[in-house]
Design a protein around this motif. Structure first.
Motif, PDB file in Angstrom:
ATOM      1  N   VAL A  58       0.844  -1.211   0.000  1.00 21.55           N
ATOM      2  CA  VAL A  58       0.000   0.000   0.000  1.00 21.55           C
ATOM      3  C   VAL A  58       0.873   1.253   0.000  1.00 21.55           C
ATOM      4  O   VAL A  58       0.590   2.234  -0.703  1.00 21.55           O
ATOM      5  CB  VAL A  58      -0.975   0.000   1.202  1.00 21.55           C
ATOM      6  CG1 VAL A  58      -1.734   1.318   1.282  1.00 21.55           C
ATOM      7  CG2 VAL A  58      -1.954  -1.162   1.084  1.00 21.55           C
ATOM      8  N   ILE A  59       1.959   1.217   0.793  1.00 18.44           N
ATOM      9  CA  ILE A  59       2.891   2.355   0.780  1.00 18.44           C
ATOM     10  C   ILE A  59       3.401   2.581  -0.641  1.00 18.44           C
ATOM     11  O   ILE A  59       3.464   3.720  -1.130  1.00 18.44           O
ATOM     12  CB  ILE A  59       4.098   2.078   1.725  1.00 18.44           C
ATOM     13  CG1 ILE A  59       3.640   2.106   3.172  1.00 18.44           C
ATOM     14  CG2 ILE A  59       5.227   3.070   1.464  1.00 18.44           C
ATOM     15  CD1 ILE A  59       3.744   3.446   3.854  1.00 18.44           C
ATOM     16  N   GLU A  60       3.729   1.469  -1.291  1.00 19.97           N
ATOM     17  CA  GLU A  60       4.233   1.566  -2.664  1.00 19.97           C
ATOM     18  C   GLU A  60       3.202   2.248  -3.570  1.00 19.97           C
ATOM     19  O   GLU A  60       3.531   3.150  -4.341  1.00 19.97           O
ATOM     20  CB  GLU A  60       4.542   0.162  -3.180  1.00 19.97           C
ATOM     21  CG  GLU A  60       5.471   0.155  -4.368  1.00 19.97           C
ATOM     22  CD  GLU A  60       6.112  -1.229  -4.560  1.00 19.97           C
ATOM     23  OE1 GLU A  60       7.048  -1.305  -5.360  1.00 19.97           O
ATOM     24  OE2 GLU A  60       5.673  -2.201  -3.927  1.00 19.97           O
ATOM     25  N   GLN A  61       1.939   1.831  -3.447  1.00 17.09           N
ATOM     26  CA  GLN A  61       0.869   2.434  -4.256  1.00 17.09           C
ATOM     27  C   GLN A  61       0.714   3.917  -3.921  1.00 17.09           C
ATOM     28  O   GLN A  61       0.553   4.754  -4.811  1.00 17.09           O
ATOM     29  CB  GLN A  61      -0.464   1.725  -3.992  1.00 17.09           C
ATOM     30  CG  GLN A  61      -0.556   0.326  -4.599  1.00 17.09           C
ATOM     31  CD  GLN A  61      -1.646  -0.523  -3.935  1.00 17.09           C
ATOM     32  OE1 GLN A  61      -2.493  -0.002  -3.207  1.00 17.09           O
ATOM     33  NE2 GLN A  61      -1.621  -1.828  -4.184  1.00 17.09           N
ATOM     34  N   LEU A  62       0.750   4.236  -2.621  1.00 17.47           N
ATOM     35  CA  LEU A  62       0.579   5.626  -2.203  1.00 17.47           C
ATOM     36  C   LEU A  62       1.692   6.501  -2.766  1.00 17.47           C
ATOM     37  O   LEU A  62       1.455   7.607  -3.255  1.00 17.47           O
ATOM     38  CB  LEU A  62       0.556   5.723  -0.671  1.00 17.47           C
ATOM     39  CG  LEU A  62      -0.740   5.240   0.011  1.00 17.47           C
ATOM     40  CD1 LEU A  62      -0.537   5.116   1.515  1.00 17.47           C
ATOM     41  CD2 LEU A  62      -1.887   6.216  -0.272  1.00 17.47           C
TER      42      LEU A  62
END
Ligand code: ZN
Length: 328
Positions: A278-282
Motif C-alpha cells: 500500500v505504501i508503494e501504491q501511495l
C-alpha cells in the motif's frame, strides 16, 4: 532561564537550538505491536517491510541525518496510540546527540478504550499530569507538552473529553498543548474554543497541521485567537502539495506571522499503518514526496532563504518559537 524536559533530562531552554517541532522517530500501533511484536513496520520513504530490529537503526539513521543538517532538537509528538516509547527515544537521542522532547496525551479521532470511556476528563488529566510531573512509563523522563487530536470525524464526544483533559492538565502544570487538526473539516476553531473555555492561555496552544490548507482566511482566523500554528506536513502531498505549502508560508511571513509559525514535516522514521504494497501504491500515486525529517532543513529553509526570508524570521521560527511555546 526556564528549563525544558528532554528524554535525556532537563536542559536550559536556550540549549534547544534549531528545532523541528513535529517529527516522529517511530510510529506504530502499540496494541498491535504488543500482541504481535514482529508485525511489519515500513520505512516512510521506501516501500519495504523492515525487521523489528531495524526500526531502531532506521530511527538512528534519520536522527543522524537531521543532526548533520544542523537540527539540534525535535518535538516528538508520539502519544498514546502512536506507539509512544520513551526508552526508544532515549536510545536514539543518546546514540545521535539529537535532543528529543517527549509528550503525553492521546492520539485518537474517536475511539477510546473502556478505561477512558468510563473515566472523566479530570481523571484522564490526572494521568497526563503524572507524565508531566513524575515521569513517563516508569522512567524519570517528563512530558514537555500534551498532544490531542481532532480529524475528519470532528470534535465529537470522545474528542471533546480528551481535549478537556489536555486543557485541564495544561492549566494544572503550565505545560503547552499540541492539537492535531484537520482544516478540511474545520476542526481548529472548535478545538481552540474548548481550550479557551477551560481557561488555557492561547499562547500555550499549537494547532498542528494548519498548513494542510492554503486558505489564509481560515489560518488568520486561528491566528487571531493568539495560538501557534504548525506548517508541519511538508512532503505530505496528499493533504496539500509542497508548492502550495511554500506559498502559504511565504504569504504568512509577508503578513508578519513569523512569531506564530512552526515549520516541520510530521515525518515518521518507520510506520506500521500501511503494509509495504500500500505504501508503494501511495508513493506511486504521489501521496508523499521527500517526506522525511530532512525535508525542512534540506529544501524548505534554503528555498525560503532564496525567496527572501530574513535571518531574523528564520531564527524566530526555528529557534525562538519552540522556546517560547514550551516555556512561557
Ligand atoms: Zn504527527
Amino acid at each position: 532561564m526556564a528549563q525544558v524536559s528532554t528524554v535525556t533530562g532537563m536542559i536550559e531552554a536556550d540549549q534547544l537550538g534549531t528545532t523541528l517541532i513535529h517529527e516522529h522517530l517511530c510510529n506504530r500501533d502499540e496494541a498491535v505491536h504488543n500482541q504481535w511484536p514482529r508485525a511489519g513496520a515500513v520505512k516512510e520513504d521506501l516501500p519495504y517491510e523492515v525487521a523489528p530490529e531495524e526500526v531502531f537503526e532506521i530511527a538512528v539513521r534519520e536522527a543522524e541525518a537531521a543532526v548533520a543538517l544542523g537540527i539540534k532538537t525535535i518535538g516528538e509528538p508520539t502519544a498514546m496510540f502512536l506507539g509512544r516509547d520513551v526508552e526508544f527515544m532515549r536510545g536514539v537521542s543518546e546514540e545521535t546527540g539529537l535532543q528529543v522532547i517527549p509528550c503525553t496525551g492521546i492520539y485518537t479521532y474517536d475511539f477510546l478504550p473502556q478505561f477512558f470511556v468510563n473515566r472523566d476528563s479530570d481523571q484522564i488529566a490526572d494521568l497526563f499530569v503524572q507524565d508531566i510531573e513524575e515521569g513517563i512509563q516508569g522512567t524519570e523522563i517528563k512530558a514537555a507538552f500534551i498532544k490531542c487530536a481532532a480529524d475528519e470525524l470532528g470534535v465529537n464526544e470522545n474528542i471533546e473529553k480528551v481535549h478537556r483533559a489536555a486543557a485541564r492538565a495544561s492549566v494544572r502544570t503550565g505545560v503547552p498543548i499540541m492539537a492535531h487538526s484537520r482544516p478540511a473539516s474545520n476542526t481548529g476553531p472548535r478545538q481552540i474554543e474548548i481550550f479557551l473555555e477551560e481557561g488555557v492561555d492561547p499562547s500555550k496552544v499549537q494547532i498542528a497541521h494548519t498548513g494542510d490548507t492554503d486558505d489564509l482566511d481560515y489560518i488568520e482566523g486561528l491566528l487571531e485567537k493568539g495560538v501557534w500554528i504548525g506548517l508541519d506536513r511538508y512532503g505530505l502531498e496528499i493533504f496539500l502539495p509542497y508548492e502550495k505549502r511554500q506559498q502559504t508560508a511565504k504569504a504568512l511571513l509577508e503578513r508578519g506571522y513569523a512569531d506564530r509559525i512552526f515549520l516541520s514535516a510530521d515525518s515518521v522514521a518507520t510506520t506500521d499503518w500501511f503494509p509495504a504494497n500500500v505504501i508503494e501504491q501511495l508513493l506511486a500515486a504521489g501521496a508523499a514526496k521527500d517526506w522525511t525529517i530532512r525535508l525542512v532543513p534540506e529544501k524548505v529553509l534554503p528555498e525560503l532563504r532564496e525567496w527572501g526570508m530574513t535571518e531574523e524570521q528564520e531564527r524566530t521560527m526555528m529557534i525562538e518559537n519552540p522556546v517560547r511555546w514550551l516555556t512561557t
